[in-house]
Structures are given as structure tokens and as C-alpha cells.
Design an enzyme around this catalytic site. Sequence first.
Site, short mmCIF file in Angstrom:
data_model
loop_
_atom_site.label_atom_id
_atom_site.label_comp_id
_atom_site.label_asym_id
_atom_site.label_seq_id
_atom_site.Cartn_x
_atom_site.Cartn_y
_atom_site.Cartn_z
N ASP B 93 45.52 31.73 49.79
CA ASP B 93 45.39 31.86 51.24
C ASP B 93 46.29 30.82 51.89
OD1 ASP B 93 44.12 29.49 50.90
OD2 ASP B 93 42.16 30.17 51.57
N SER B 94 46.31 30.78 53.22
CA SER B 94 47.29 29.94 53.91
C SER B 94 46.78 28.54 54.18
CB SER B 94 47.64 30.58 55.24
OG SER B 94 46.51 30.52 56.10
N GLY B 95 45.49 28.33 54.00
CA GLY B 95 44.89 27.06 54.38
C GLY B 95 44.32 27.10 55.78
N GLY B 96 44.70 28.10 56.55
CA GLY B 96 44.27 28.17 57.95
C GLY B 96 42.75 28.18 58.08
N PHE B 97 42.12 29.05 57.35
CA PHE B 97 40.67 29.20 57.49
C PHE B 97 39.95 27.89 57.17
CE2 PHE B 97 36.42 30.41 56.05
CZ PHE B 97 36.00 31.16 57.13
N ASP B 147 47.55 31.38 59.82
CA ASP B 147 47.04 32.02 61.04
C ASP B 147 45.99 31.15 61.70
OD1 ASP B 147 45.23 32.30 58.93
OD2 ASP B 147 44.28 34.04 59.86
N GLN B 190 44.97 39.53 63.56
CA GLN B 190 43.82 38.94 64.24
C GLN B 190 43.52 39.77 65.50
OE1 GLN B 190 41.77 36.75 63.17
NE2 GLN B 190 42.85 35.56 61.58
N ASP B 267 38.17 39.66 48.97
CA ASP B 267 37.81 38.43 48.25
C ASP B 267 36.59 37.85 48.92
OD1 ASP B 267 39.27 37.22 50.68
OD2 ASP B 267 38.38 35.49 49.69
N CYS B 305 23.25 46.94 33.09
CA CYS B 305 24.50 46.17 33.05
C CYS B 305 24.93 45.94 31.60
CB CYS B 305 24.28 44.83 33.75
SG CYS B 305 25.74 43.77 33.73
N CYS B 307 27.26 43.53 30.79
CA CYS B 307 28.02 42.27 30.75
C CYS B 307 27.52 41.35 29.64
CB CYS B 307 27.97 41.56 32.12
SG CYS B 307 26.53 40.51 32.37
N CYS B 310 23.96 40.07 30.17
CA CYS B 310 22.90 41.06 29.99
C CYS B 310 22.80 41.56 28.55
CB CYS B 310 23.10 42.22 30.96
SG CYS B 310 22.76 41.70 32.67
N HIS B 336 27.65 37.28 35.36
CA HIS B 336 26.99 38.54 35.70
C HIS B 336 27.39 39.03 37.09
CE1 HIS B 336 23.93 41.63 36.12
NE2 HIS B 336 23.76 41.16 37.33
#
Lengths: 377, 377
Positions: B93-97, B147, B190, B267, B305, B307, B310, B336
Site C-alpha cells: 500500500d502507499s502508507g497513506g492509510f 492518497d 476516492q 485485502d 474444513c 485445512c 482442522c 484456519h
Amino acid sequence: MAITYEHIKTCKQSGARLGRVHTPHGIVETPAFMPVGTQATVKTMSPEELKEMDAHIVLSNTYHLFLRPGHDIVKAAGGLHRFMNWDRPILTDSGGFQVFSLSEMRKISEEGVQFRSHLNGDKLFISPEKSIEIQNALGADIIMAFDECPPYPADHSYAKQSLERTTRWAERCLKAHSQPEEQGLFAIVQGGMYEDLRKQSAAELTSMDFPGYAIGGLSVGEPKHLMFEVLDYTVPLLPFGKPRYLMGVGSPDALIEGAIRGIDMFDCVLPTRIARNGTVMTSSGRLVIRNAKFAEDFGPLDPECSCYTCRNYSRAYVRHLIKADETFGIRLTTYHNLHFLLELMRGVRQAIREDRLLDFRDEFFARYGIDENSKGF
Amino acid sequence: MAITYEHIKTCKQSGARLGRVHTPHGIVETPAFMPVGTQATVKTMSPEELKEMDAHIVLSNTYHLFLRPGHDIVKAAGGLHRFMNWDRPILTDSGGFQVFSLSEMRKISEEGVQFRSHLNGDKLFISPEKSIEIQNALGADIIMAFDECPPYPADHSYAKQSLERTTRWAERCLKAHSQPEEQGLFAIVQGGMYEDLRKQSAAELTSMDFPGYAIGGLSVGEPKHLMFEVLDYTVPLLPFGKPRYLMGVGSPDALIEGAIRGIDMFDCVLPTRIARNGTVMTSSGRLVIRNAKFAEDFGPLDPECSCYTCRNYSRAYVRHLIKADETFGIRLTTYHNLHFLLELMRGVRQAIREDRLLDFRDEFFARYGIDENSKGF
């Protein structure tokens, strides 16, 4: 008999012995280091990872499992092997050491030990019979007699009383043990740092013919040379045809020195505990990975190591994870440290095969930089 | 072009699209969920485990890696792929958030954002150019334009100013990006919850021809129906031939609803974060494993499941580990939960192939017990 010892050879140079401990869940090649899985898990590791590094056996703690989740639950799950998904041998300790070191307000009587849980203050009682009941429920391959482990230093009279109680308790454990064909009960030789008491303890316990013997009451704060001295006179008192287990010892030097003195099995939380602080053992000594000098060190933790961590990750990455409190960091250091000790024991066994364990020791110590007076590493 | 989108088919029932995002480190089958590896590690997991559960791509955070260990160190290590031993695609990501949500005393100007590190209070500055410089050093396959993400609620005039700045910043990011053949730079649409502003943002950004587009400013506290509404009118504004990424969304219902609306990539820290509290997602809803009722439940977390967790461990064991603060417990729940969402996306892709994603949604929701108003799960 659940547990038998097969002797393969004795190192002509050192007297150390190479062997195999046969258990219901397979063979343990000895001398062996046993990773500790206190609460039914070797901290941060999966069973698959332990197998990958070729751990033959793990240890788990009766005291902890008694308190949480409770041995009844482990038994209902089908026993400890199934509960924790580990199909190789397991050894459980008796709970004695933890009752003395962790619990609060303990009161020792001939009957057993009353104490308060370190988790919630509950009033609890463990007797030799109770310890065996719990261990029978857990179902480990090797179980331990409930003993009293005197602190260091302890005077002669205290150590004598304590070992005599340990003998009487061992007898009660033997009697209480309900499944000797499935689980081998080991007795624990006590007697502090006194040769006459170790002799007395060994004589009393070997007369009862346990399938294996441990040496307890060492690595409790005494200087290392004293521990080796006690081993020097205690190991020869144990029957040759049974496994010999030195409890609570896991520093590289003590593993080698113990093997030289005829010990077959060792356990210690050291490698996993220091890993969680970011300290790793390498062929040229220990290394504190948090150290700023590793920030841009893109080499492996130990250039001579072939473990998962060293094959795939740099010191810089491991340092980053440890400093950022990332769990994967302590997975990587734990994996490395356990692999290091298991690899060391493979080296010890090979050196015995080649009748050169004293040379192996000298070479290892020179590179590792063993400090005679240091405890722990 | 570093990143290209291959369209395979559109679901006749729902309009969702099945595709592949081609990257320098391989293919991402879409719609895809991307596990989050904030600090160059998906918390508690090894790369091998992520591959075992067939994660195609992971996300990592520019803000966190800028602060620690520093992008210069990651670059010196050979880039993020090599640093963290992950040879499949990565998105940063850009770091903005994070600058807006984690840092202290931030001051936004046209030039960029001045802020204090949440780790040590250091005064730092990230501009669009700096964000791209960091991301170029990290070397992820997909990088994001810097952003400004307005909070929810934000009024029309704030949202408008913010999106216009985001457009200007996107232009600067495009110009600053030094290796477009190795890394694909995505722009972020945005505009808050305003249709006219989303239109404006999408029009401005698509005119610059980025290799992919994200929708930002959602999953920031708004009710879910509002998020879906925004998707309804925003997704059609994005070019068909480029990947579409909905940022910060990972609840099962939003993944399915997003796919139905034409989203390709998602994500979220949700599956890993709740795992660390002992909450797991199952085919019949979520389950708080600490609950006393699981103490003697020897069945798997989810009977449906397949996995690692499980297949090998019981609810009782996982509960024991979580209650005992054992790291292996959060490894098991994390594994899981990630597997659950990746498996869900495999189901979504299969349903698109079979033109039945709406049916799939209804079946899934009925069993999972989706609460329309719940956020997060």
C-alpha cells in the site's frame, strides 16, 4: 516392559555410550536432547517442524497439564499424543519440580504436597499416587516418579531427609502405576551435592528395578564443575542396562560433558526460552540478534547451519521480526536453537561411533567459546 | 507493463468476473483475497504455510516498513520478496492509510503529510514522491498511489477537496515511479459516499491510464449497505481491462458482494486479527474458541474444513493453547481463518465459472448466518 535400553557401543576415548531407548511410540537414539513442550506444545513449533529437525522425543509437564486443561480432558481426547498431534515418544515429568518452584504456599507432608495454583490460587494436592494418576491419564511413554527436589544449597540433613522421602514416594509411585506395559516409570536419584547421599539414593532406587533412572537436583544453581563432579560419582551407581536421564540440563557444554559421563537423555527449556528473547546459539557462540550490528547483516544466523531458518532468512530479517514483536521471528529463532542442539547431539553420537568424543568436545568448546563459569549457555 | 489483467469469463447470473492478474512474480487468480503481511510477515505464518493454503499474493505496508526496518535495508537485502522469502506476487500500500490512522500530529499539505512515528515520535514526512521512492525500494509487484483517505462521515466539500488532492498526488506518483516495467502502480478512487465525487475521481484517474484501480475510502465505519451502494455506481466507472481492488475489505459477506459487483482483489487484516483473539470463521458462522463449551469438544474447528488445523487438531486443543497463551494456538487459528477466506474465494471463482454466484451467495449466507448490519464478520 514399556521401555528398554539397547546399548550400541561405548566411546573408547571418553566412555560415553551410544544407544537406543525403545518406547511404545518408537526409538530414541541416545545421547538425546528432548525439547520441552510444557503445555502440550513446544513453544511456537508445530509437530511437523519438530520432526523435520528430527526430534525423537519431547517432554511435557504434568503440573501444567494438571492445572490446564486438566488430565481428564487430555485423557478424553485420547491421551497426550493424540491431543497434541505427536506420534513419537513423550516423557512427562512428575510435577514435583514445578510444585516446588512455581506454586504458592506449598506444604510438604509425607502424604504429598499441598499448594496453590500459580494460575488462579486454587488449593490443590499432589501425592505420588496423584502424580501417577495424572501421568497415567496423559499416557506418555516415559513417566517420572514424584520426587522432592531440594534447593541449592541444601545442608546434609535436609538433603538426606529429602532423598529418603523421595525413595518412599518412588515406592508408592511404582505401586500406583497402573499400566507398566504401556508406560515406563523412571525413578529420580536425589541427594544434593553429597556423594554418600547420592550413593544411598541410587542404592535404594536401583533395588526397586525401575526401567530407567534420572538424576535430579542438578542444574539448580550450583556451579557447573560441581554438577560434573556429582555426575562423576553418581552415573556409575546406575544400572548399565537402563536409560539414564539428566534432568533440566540443555546448555551445549553440559550436554557434551553429560554424555561423556554416560548420560543418555537430557531436557531443558533453555533453547526455546532464549530464542524468545532473540538469542541464538551458533557454532561460534551465542548471538543476540537484537543487536544493532545485525541490522544490515544479510547472512544466515549461523553460516554452518543447515536449518530452515538459516537456509531461508537473514540475520537482518530475523532481527527485524524480533524487534517488531512478530511471532514469526520467535518461530525462526526457536527452530534454529532446537535444531542446533539436536544437531549437536547428532554430532555427539557420531563422535562416540568414531571413539573421539573428547576431541569433539575440545573442538566444539574452542569454537563456541565456552565459559566454564557461565550457567545456561 | 508489469501488470496485466486477463478476463476469463463473466458470471451470467451475477455479472462477477473471473480473471487473472499477471505480475512479474506470477499469476493471481481473481477474485482474490490477499492476506496482509504488515511488517514483512503475515502474522504467525511462514511463507510455506501461505503457499500450502494457496495464497497467490500477499500485501505489505509501506508505512510500517518505512519506519522499521527502513526501506533502504529491505532494498539492500535484495527487495521485499527476498527479505521475507516470498517469491509470489506482493502488493504494497502507499502508507497513506496508516499515516492518517496510526501516526500522531499529522499535518497535511499539498506537498505531503508531516507526522510523528507511532513507534518513537520521530518527525517524518511522506509525499507522493517519497511513498513511491519507498515502494520502488521495496520492489513489490503492485504498488499504490499515495492518497488521502477521508474519514467517515466526511462532508461533500471535504470529500471533494480530498479526492482532488488524491488525483494531483496520483499524477505525481505516476511521474515519480521509476520502474513501471517491474512494478505496476495502481491509482485509488476516492470521493467518500458521494456518487458525483466517485464519478469525478474515476474520470480523472482513468484518464491517466494506470495499470490498475483501487477503490479506497470504504470499510471505514460506514454501514455495509452504503459500501455496496458505492460499489454499485463506482465499479462500472473503472476500465474493464484493468484489475479492480477494493481496499481493506475481508469479511466473508463483503468478499462475495464485492465479487458480485465486479471487484477482483481484496485485502483485510480481519482473519489474522480475530484469529489472535481466538475467533475462527467456519462454514456455519464464527466461533469463539475460548468459550467453555469447547473444553471437551474433540471435533475440528469446522467439520467441513480440510485445512491443516482442522485435519490435525481439536477445538479442545486449540482452546487449551489459546487460553494458555501458547503461540501455536494463534498459528492454528490464523492458518484456519486464512484458509477459510482463500477457500471461500476458490468457491466464488468456481461459482462464477458455473454462472451461479448469486446462488452461492445465498447458500453461504444462510449457513454462515450473515447479519446485514454487522461489520467485520
